[in-house]
Design an enzyme around this catalytic site. Structure first.
Site, mmCIF file in Angstrom:
data_model
loop_
_atom_site.group_PDB
_atom_site.id
_atom_site.type_symbol
_atom_site.label_atom_id
_atom_site.label_comp_id
_atom_site.label_asym_id
_atom_site.label_seq_id
_atom_site.Cartn_x
_atom_site.Cartn_y
_atom_site.Cartn_z
ATOM 1 N N HIS A 14 0.856 -1.206 0.000
ATOM 2 C CA HIS A 14 0.000 0.000 0.000
ATOM 3 C C HIS A 14 0.883 1.244 0.000
ATOM 4 O O HIS A 14 1.458 1.602 1.026
ATOM 5 C CB HIS A 14 -0.907 0.006 1.231
ATOM 6 C CG HIS A 14 -1.810 1.190 1.308
ATOM 7 N ND1 HIS A 14 -3.123 1.096 1.699
ATOM 8 C CD2 HIS A 14 -1.612 2.501 1.055
ATOM 9 C CE1 HIS A 14 -3.678 2.291 1.673
ATOM 10 N NE2 HIS A 14 -2.773 3.170 1.285
ATOM 11 N N HIS A 16 1.365 5.380 -1.983
ATOM 12 C CA HIS A 16 0.905 6.419 -2.920
ATOM 13 C C HIS A 16 2.121 6.980 -3.642
ATOM 14 O O HIS A 16 3.000 7.562 -3.006
ATOM 15 C CB HIS A 16 0.195 7.546 -2.171
ATOM 16 C CG HIS A 16 -1.002 7.072 -1.419
ATOM 17 N ND1 HIS A 16 -2.273 7.124 -1.936
ATOM 18 C CD2 HIS A 16 -1.115 6.474 -0.200
ATOM 19 C CE1 HIS A 16 -3.125 6.609 -1.057
ATOM 20 N NE2 HIS A 16 -2.451 6.202 0.004
ATOM 21 N N LYS A 99 -10.148 -1.331 -4.918
ATOM 22 C CA LYS A 99 -10.001 -0.544 -3.687
ATOM 23 C C LYS A 99 -11.300 0.181 -3.364
ATOM 24 O O LYS A 99 -11.848 0.893 -4.203
ATOM 25 C CB LYS A 99 -8.876 0.479 -3.913
ATOM 26 C CG LYS A 99 -8.733 1.501 -2.800
ATOM 27 C CD LYS A 99 -7.959 0.969 -1.624
ATOM 28 C CE LYS A 99 -8.032 1.909 -0.443
ATOM 29 N NZ LYS A 99 -6.776 2.144 0.215
ATOM 30 N N HIS A 136 -10.244 0.910 2.537
ATOM 31 C CA HIS A 136 -9.997 2.009 3.465
ATOM 32 C C HIS A 136 -11.161 1.946 4.460
ATOM 33 O O HIS A 136 -12.258 2.396 4.161
ATOM 34 C CB HIS A 136 -9.964 3.353 2.733
ATOM 35 C CG HIS A 136 -9.669 4.496 3.654
ATOM 36 N ND1 HIS A 136 -8.466 5.154 3.683
ATOM 37 C CD2 HIS A 136 -10.418 5.066 4.629
ATOM 38 C CE1 HIS A 136 -8.482 6.084 4.618
ATOM 39 N NE2 HIS A 136 -9.658 6.058 5.207
ATOM 40 N N HIS A 174 -4.040 -0.341 6.305
ATOM 41 C CA HIS A 174 -3.561 0.519 7.393
ATOM 42 C C HIS A 174 -4.422 0.358 8.659
ATOM 43 O O HIS A 174 -5.022 1.319 9.140
ATOM 44 C CB HIS A 174 -3.462 1.987 6.981
ATOM 45 C CG HIS A 174 -4.560 2.500 6.078
ATOM 46 N ND1 HIS A 174 -5.881 2.409 6.410
ATOM 47 C CD2 HIS A 174 -4.525 3.098 4.867
ATOM 48 C CE1 HIS A 174 -6.609 2.931 5.433
ATOM 49 N NE2 HIS A 174 -5.815 3.354 4.487
ATOM 50 N N ASP A 247 1.649 2.926 3.428
ATOM 51 C CA ASP A 247 0.757 4.071 3.209
ATOM 52 C C ASP A 247 1.566 5.366 3.135
ATOM 53 O O ASP A 247 1.084 6.426 3.546
ATOM 54 C CB ASP A 247 -0.325 4.170 4.289
ATOM 55 C CG ASP A 247 -1.488 5.050 3.824
ATOM 56 O OD1 ASP A 247 -1.560 5.385 2.631
ATOM 57 O OD2 ASP A 247 -2.324 5.416 4.675
#
Ligand code: DOR
Ligand code: ZN
Length: 347
Positions: A14, A16, A99, A136, A174, A247
């Protein structure tokens, strides 16, 4: 005392990487240590179809040097997905899974899911093709305290999804609370990723007397000491249900100004594996780091375990406070502080 670690090369399940200039600045921090990354699809125009996913994958690949690096992209679920394209994307390996961002739960979630019933057809396809749903896990509502969002999501939404799709494999991403981590342990077909920051800081670090530290603000927000302790215990136990997902979520410092609305996200990729090593060492569990960083993840995703290795040595070094380039400045998590483990890039 262990001073040297030689582990199977990690994957980050995970992260970004963003796009454009930001992508070009940050991707090297992930490729330096990982063989694969699940790159989050919450771009300004989210990755909701195969065409966008293919374009994004080639942008990522042209931002990096490492030929062996594999970016994996999940489809961003919306209320009105093109289901044929979604199915094709899963079958052809364009999407690793899907997701779920609940609407308005975090950065670029304004195309997110307004009601989980809207994605039942997509979840049916995921379950049928044995692909993972990445979540999430936060329920957002005026009356729900920011620290309770994970618990409410689990109780009100996740239990419904699991009842309706009992064979669907889920990653609760997360995981940020003891409640969430216990839920992962107690139920089948569900695993969780754990970030370094949820095992290093608590809400006391983020929210001072009346002022917030914008660089430590993330979603889900870090919680109490008891949550941090539970996450450390589970990550360091080697339990196959938990694996590495940083994350790492860079924002330019202009999006972290207290006077404006602060974008959530902590940028940890310049020192993520080093911090995980420090945490595992503090918990007397260095022998389990490799399971968490390199074995449990691919097993849950039904992928092969990496062949290459990564070496870390016990050596203090100081990470720069910021990652800076001509136009963009990003605060590094643990920037300006001593880091206790160091990656050996060449031997
Ligand atoms: O803190 C976060 N930042 N949490 C997320 O879920 C999204 C991420 C981002 O994209 O900035
Ligand atoms: Zn994220």
């Amino acid at each position: 005392m262990m001073n040297r670690l030689n582990i199977i090369k990690p994957d980050d399940w995970h992260v970004h990487l963003r796009e454009g200039k930001m992508l070009n600045i940050v991707s090297k921090f992930s490729t330096r240590i990982n063989n694969r990354c699940i790159v989050m699809p919450n771009l300004t125009i989210p990755i909701t179809n195969t065409e966008l996913a293919k374009k994004y994958k080639s942008q990522i690949l042209s931002s990096i040097q490492e030929e062996s690096f594999i970016p994996l992209i999940p489809c961003y679920l919306t209320d009105n997905l093109d289901l044929k394209d979604f199915r094709d994307g899963l079958i052809n390996g364009i999407f690793i899974g899907a997701k779920l961002y609940p609407l308005n739960s975090t950065t670029n979630s304004d195309y997110g899911v307004s009601n989980i019933e809207k994605i039942f057809p997509a979840l049916e396809i995921l379950e049928e093709h044995n692909k993972n749903l990445l979540i999430h896990g936060e329920k957002v509502a005026e009356i729900i305290d920011i620290f309770d969002r994970e618990k409410y999501f689990i109780d009100d939404e996740l239990t419904i999804i699991r009842k309706k799709f009992p064979k669907l494999n889920i990653v609760l991403e997360h995981v940020s609370s003891k409640y969430g981590a216990d839920f992962v342990i107690e139920n089948n077909n569900i695993a969780g990723t754990i970030t370094p920051h949820h095992m290093l800081i608590t809400k006391k670090d983020v929210f001072g007397e009346n002022e917030i530290d914008p660089n430590l603000f993330c979603m889900p927000v870090v919680k109490e000491e008891k949550d941090l302790i539970a996450l450390r215990k589970y990550a360091c136990s080697g339990n196959s249900k938990f694996f590495l997902g940083t994350d790492s979520a860079p924002h330019p410092d202009t999006d972290k100004e207290p006077s404006k609305s602060i974008k959530p996200g902590i940028f940890s990729s310049p020192c993520s594996i080093e911090l995980y090593a420090e945490i595992f060492e503090q918990e007397n569990s260095l022998q389990n780091l490799e399971k968490f960083s390199s074995i449990n993840g691919p097993k849950f995703y039904n992928l092969s375990i990496n062949k290459d290795k990564l070496t870390l040595i016990k050596e203090n070094w100081k990470l720069d406070k910021f990652t800076v380039n001509n136009e963009i400045k990003i605060k590094n998590f643990f920037g300006g502080e001593e880091i206790k483990w160091k990656v050996v890039l060449q031997e």
